[in-house]
Design a protein around this motif. Sequence first.
Motif, PDB file in Angstrom:
ATOM      1  N   MET A   1      20.820  59.007   8.297  1.00 48.22           N
ATOM      2  CA  MET A   1      21.384  60.312   8.002  1.00 48.22           C
ATOM      3  C   MET A   1      20.526  61.380   8.654  1.00 48.22           C
ATOM      4  SD  MET A   1      22.610  61.643   4.365  1.00 48.22           S
ATOM      5  CE  MET A   1      21.552  62.859   3.668  1.00 48.22           C
ATOM      6  N   ALA A   2      21.116  62.141   9.566  1.00 52.51           N
ATOM      7  CA  ALA A   2      20.380  63.174  10.300  1.00 52.51           C
ATOM      8  C   ALA A   2      20.474  64.509   9.561  1.00 52.51           C
ATOM      9  CB  ALA A   2      20.952  63.316  11.704  1.00 52.51           C
ATOM     10  N   THR A   3      19.349  65.206   9.506  1.00 49.82           N
ATOM     11  CA  THR A   3      19.358  66.525   8.877  1.00 49.82           C
ATOM     12  C   THR A   3      19.611  67.575   9.941  1.00 49.82           C
ATOM     13  OG1 THR A   3      16.962  66.654   9.156  1.00 49.82           O
ATOM     14  CG2 THR A   3      17.779  65.887   7.028  1.00 49.82           C
ATOM     15  N   ALA A   4      20.270  68.651   9.558  1.00 49.85           N
ATOM     16  CA  ALA A   4      20.578  69.722  10.489  1.00 49.85           C
ATOM     17  C   ALA A   4      19.303  70.457  10.876  1.00 49.85           C
ATOM     18  CB  ALA A   4      21.564  70.693   9.845  1.00 49.85           C
ATOM     19  N   GLN A   5      19.264  70.912  12.131  1.00 50.13           N
ATOM     20  CA  GLN A   5      18.107  71.665  12.606  1.00 50.13           C
ATOM     21  C   GLN A   5      18.016  72.978  11.841  1.00 50.13           C
ATOM     22  OE1 GLN A   5      18.388  72.960  16.644  1.00 50.13           O
ATOM     23  NE2 GLN A   5      16.325  73.764  16.690  1.00 50.13           N
ATOM     24  N   GLN A   6      16.820  73.284  11.369  1.00 45.84           N
ATOM     25  CA  GLN A   6      16.601  74.514  10.616  1.00 45.84           C
ATOM     26  C   GLN A   6      15.389  75.217  11.199  1.00 45.84           C
ATOM     27  OE1 GLN A   6      16.360  73.867   6.421  1.00 45.84           O
ATOM     28  NE2 GLN A   6      16.091  76.003   5.932  1.00 45.84           N
ATOM     29  N   ASN A   7      15.523  76.510  11.451  1.00 49.72           N
ATOM     30  CA  ASN A   7      14.424  77.301  11.995  1.00 49.72           C
ATOM     31  C   ASN A   7      13.945  78.283  10.955  1.00 49.72           C
ATOM     32  OD1 ASN A   7      16.471  76.759  14.474  1.00 49.72           O
ATOM     33  ND2 ASN A   7      14.344  76.513  15.053  1.00 49.72           N
ATOM     34  N   TYR A   8      12.646  78.595  11.010  1.00 53.45           N
ATOM     35  CA  TYR A   8      12.006  79.434  10.004  1.00 53.45           C
ATOM     36  C   TYR A   8      11.352  80.636  10.656  1.00 53.45           C
ATOM     37  CZ  TYR A   8       8.540  80.883   6.551  1.00 53.45           C
ATOM     38  OH  TYR A   8       7.779  81.615   5.679  1.00 53.45           O
ATOM     39  N   GLY A   9      11.424  81.781   9.977  1.00 50.52           N
ATOM     40  CA  GLY A   9      10.724  82.977  10.432  1.00 50.52           C
ATOM     41  C   GLY A   9      10.248  83.787   9.245  1.00 50.52           C
ATOM     42  N   VAL A  20      12.736  83.511   6.025  1.00 49.21           N
ATOM     43  CA  VAL A  20      14.092  83.387   6.555  1.00 49.21           C
ATOM     44  C   VAL A  20      14.298  81.988   7.120  1.00 49.21           C
ATOM     45  CG1 VAL A  20      15.731  84.267   8.255  1.00 49.21           C
ATOM     46  CG2 VAL A  20      14.168  85.834   7.117  1.00 49.21           C
ATOM     47  N   TYR A  21      15.372  81.331   6.680  1.00 48.78           N
ATOM     48  CA  TYR A  21      15.740  80.011   7.177  1.00 48.78           C
ATOM     49  C   TYR A  21      17.071  80.134   7.907  1.00 48.78           C
ATOM     50  CZ  TYR A  21      12.211  78.665   3.805  1.00 48.78           C
ATOM     51  OH  TYR A  21      11.037  78.569   3.100  1.00 48.78           O
ATOM     52  N   LEU A  22      17.114  79.643   9.138  1.00 48.19           N
ATOM     53  CA  LEU A  22      18.272  79.802  10.003  1.00 48.19           C
ATOM     54  C   LEU A  22      18.792  78.421  10.387  1.00 48.19           C
ATOM     55  CD1 LEU A  22      19.522  82.291  11.691  1.00 48.19           C
ATOM     56  CD2 LEU A  22      18.201  81.356  13.569  1.00 48.19           C
ATOM     57  N   LYS A  23      20.082  78.194  10.196  1.00 47.20           N
ATOM     58  CA  LYS A  23      20.674  76.935  10.652  1.00 47.20           C
ATOM     59  C   LYS A  23      22.089  77.204  11.137  1.00 47.20           C
ATOM     60  CE  LYS A  23      22.033  75.490   6.026  1.00 47.20           C
ATOM     61  NZ  LYS A  23      21.892  74.506   4.965  1.00 47.20           N
ATOM     62  N   LYS A  24      22.608  76.292  11.947  1.00 44.25           N
ATOM     63  CA  LYS A  24      23.951  76.472  12.492  1.00 44.25           C
ATOM     64  C   LYS A  24      24.960  76.485  11.359  1.00 44.25           C
ATOM     65  CE  LYS A  24      23.101  74.745  17.056  1.00 44.25           C
ATOM     66  NZ  LYS A  24      23.467  73.852  18.137  1.00 44.25           N
ATOM     67  N   GLY A  25      25.940  77.388  11.470  1.00 45.44           N
ATOM     68  CA  GLY A  25      26.933  77.511  10.409  1.00 45.44           C
ATOM     69  C   GLY A  25      28.029  78.482  10.796  1.00 45.44           C
ATOM     70  N   THR A  26      28.487  79.244   9.803  1.00 44.44           N
ATOM     71  CA  THR A  26      29.655  80.105   9.999  1.00 44.44           C
ATOM     72  C   THR A  26      29.362  81.596   9.864  1.00 44.44           C
ATOM     73  OG1 THR A  26      30.205  79.885   7.669  1.00 44.44           O
ATOM     74  CG2 THR A  26      31.237  78.313   9.192  1.00 44.44           C
ATOM     75  N   GLY A  27      28.111  81.988   9.696  1.00 44.55           N
ATOM     76  CA  GLY A  27      27.781  83.405   9.605  1.00 44.55           C
ATOM     77  C   GLY A  27      27.479  83.904   8.209  1.00 44.55           C
ATOM     78  N   ASN A  28      27.252  83.002   7.245  1.00 42.13           N
ATOM     79  CA  ASN A  28      26.922  83.422   5.879  1.00 42.13           C
ATOM     80  C   ASN A  28      25.473  83.892   5.813  1.00 42.13           C
ATOM     81  OD1 ASN A  28      29.458  82.605   4.983  1.00 42.13           O
ATOM     82  ND2 ASN A  28      28.743  80.539   4.584  1.00 42.13           N
ATOM     83  N   ASN A  61      28.501  84.671  14.074  1.00 35.42           N
ATOM     84  CA  ASN A  61      29.262  83.607  13.415  1.00 35.42           C
ATOM     85  C   ASN A  61      28.759  82.207  13.757  1.00 35.42           C
ATOM     86  OD1 ASN A  61      30.925  85.502  12.197  1.00 35.42           O
ATOM     87  ND2 ASN A  61      32.282  85.564  13.963  1.00 35.42           N
ATOM     88  N   ARG A  62      27.601  82.097  14.399  1.00 38.83           N
ATOM     89  CA  ARG A  62      27.056  80.786  14.783  1.00 38.83           C
ATOM     90  C   ARG A  62      25.994  80.267  13.824  1.00 38.83           C
ATOM     91  NH1 ARG A  62      25.239  80.959  20.863  1.00 38.83           N
ATOM     92  NH2 ARG A  62      23.789  79.427  20.005  1.00 38.83           N
ATOM     93  N   PHE A  63      25.421  81.150  12.987  1.00 41.10           N
ATOM     94  CA  PHE A  63      24.303  80.751  12.147  1.00 41.10           C
ATOM     95  C   PHE A  63      24.523  81.150  10.690  1.00 41.10           C
ATOM     96  CE2 PHE A  63      22.336  81.389  16.334  1.00 41.10           C
ATOM     97  CZ  PHE A  63      21.740  80.154  16.509  1.00 41.10           C
TER      98      PHE A  63
END
Length: 146
Positions: A1-9, A20-28, A61-63
């Motif tokens: 099971m692969a986890t989605a890439q998550q970036n931190y700032g 701040v945690y950033l991951k691919k999504g729909t813009g929420n 709308n990408r993250f």
Amino acid sequence: MATAQQNYGTGRRKTCRARVYLKKGTGNIIINDKTLEEYFGGRKAAHMIVRQPLEILGVTNRFDVTVNVGGSGPMGQAGAIRHGITRALIQYDEEDATGSEGTSGGTQSFRQILRKAGYVTRDSREVERKKVGFRKARKVEQYSKR
């Protein structure tokens, strides 16, 4: 099971800290388990400040953005969140660039675009402390000669 890439700032402004945690999504955008609109209410300026880095890059709308923020007031928090989103986007772009053998010669990196807009640099202004014998930080009682 692969986890989605998550970036931190980490973003900072005045006495505020934002994780701040950033991951691919729909813009929420979720701030302290509330939506952006619930958290800042009717403060349109705060909504605008938080979205600025995403809008300038055209990736609104990408993250999905998840934020834990505390300290300072609403506008300081908005500035800290913007700074954190900027750092997370730069981290995402650098990881993406190294994975695809660098960026192509014609495109600008996220860092260059965000730097030009002025979002990469932390706003270091903080409240000056009150001095002994003064009413406020610099306000002194008026001198009376007689």
